[in-house]
Scaffold this motif. Structure first.
Motif, mmCIF file in Angstrom:
data_model
loop_
_atom_site.group_PDB
_atom_site.id
_atom_site.type_symbol
_atom_site.label_atom_id
_atom_site.label_comp_id
_atom_site.label_asym_id
_atom_site.label_seq_id
_atom_site.Cartn_x
_atom_site.Cartn_y
_atom_site.Cartn_z
ATOM 1 N N ALA A 10 0.634 -1.089 -0.108
ATOM 2 C CA ALA A 10 -0.085 0.152 0.227
ATOM 3 C C ALA A 10 0.793 1.146 0.195
ATOM 4 C CB ALA A 10 -0.893 -0.082 1.250
ATOM 5 N N ALA A 11 0.532 2.207 -0.809
ATOM 6 C CA ALA A 11 1.436 3.476 -0.917
ATOM 7 C C ALA A 11 0.875 4.347 0.262
ATOM 8 C CB ALA A 11 0.982 4.183 -2.278
ATOM 9 N N THR A 12 1.596 5.004 0.903
ATOM 10 C CA THR A 12 1.378 5.916 2.005
ATOM 11 C C THR A 12 1.469 7.434 1.373
ATOM 12 O OG1 THR A 12 3.700 5.573 2.817
ATOM 13 C CG2 THR A 12 2.203 4.272 3.620
ATOM 14 N N PRO A 13 0.614 8.227 1.673
ATOM 15 C CA PRO A 13 1.023 9.533 1.064
ATOM 16 C C PRO A 13 2.001 10.320 2.323
ATOM 17 C CG PRO A 13 -1.029 9.529 2.473
ATOM 18 C CD PRO A 13 -0.676 8.068 2.408
ATOM 19 N N VAL A 14 2.712 10.987 1.233
ATOM 20 C CA VAL A 14 3.880 11.740 1.904
ATOM 21 C C VAL A 14 3.552 13.312 2.125
ATOM 22 C CG1 VAL A 14 6.378 12.447 1.600
ATOM 23 C CG2 VAL A 14 5.375 10.453 0.795
#
Length: 70
Positions: A10-14
């Motif tokens: 899962a991509a985590t927002p930066v």
């Protein structure tokens, strides 16, 4: 029938730092104020550009935004 299923992590927002957004927000604010001037006040005694060229160019926008000009 067996198929291998691969799941991408899962991509985590930066978060974007404020110091990177602030110059663009100031620039956008200044451009909006400049556009508001040309649509709302570029006419008559407050005119920067001589003639009625700018007024005629933004004339319909003035009426759309509720600025009187007649």
């Amino acid at each position: 029938m067996s198929e291998a299923v691969f799941h991408a992590p899962a991509a985590t927002p930066v978060p974007i730092p404020l110091r990177e957004i602030l110059p663009w927000a100031i620039f956008a604010g200044l451009m909006l104020l400049l556009a508001l001037y040309f649509v709302g006040a570029e006419e008559g005694a407050t005119s920067i550009v001589p003639g009625m060229y700018v007024h005629e160019f933004v004339h319909d926008g003035r009426h759309l935004l509720g600025f009187p000009c007649h």
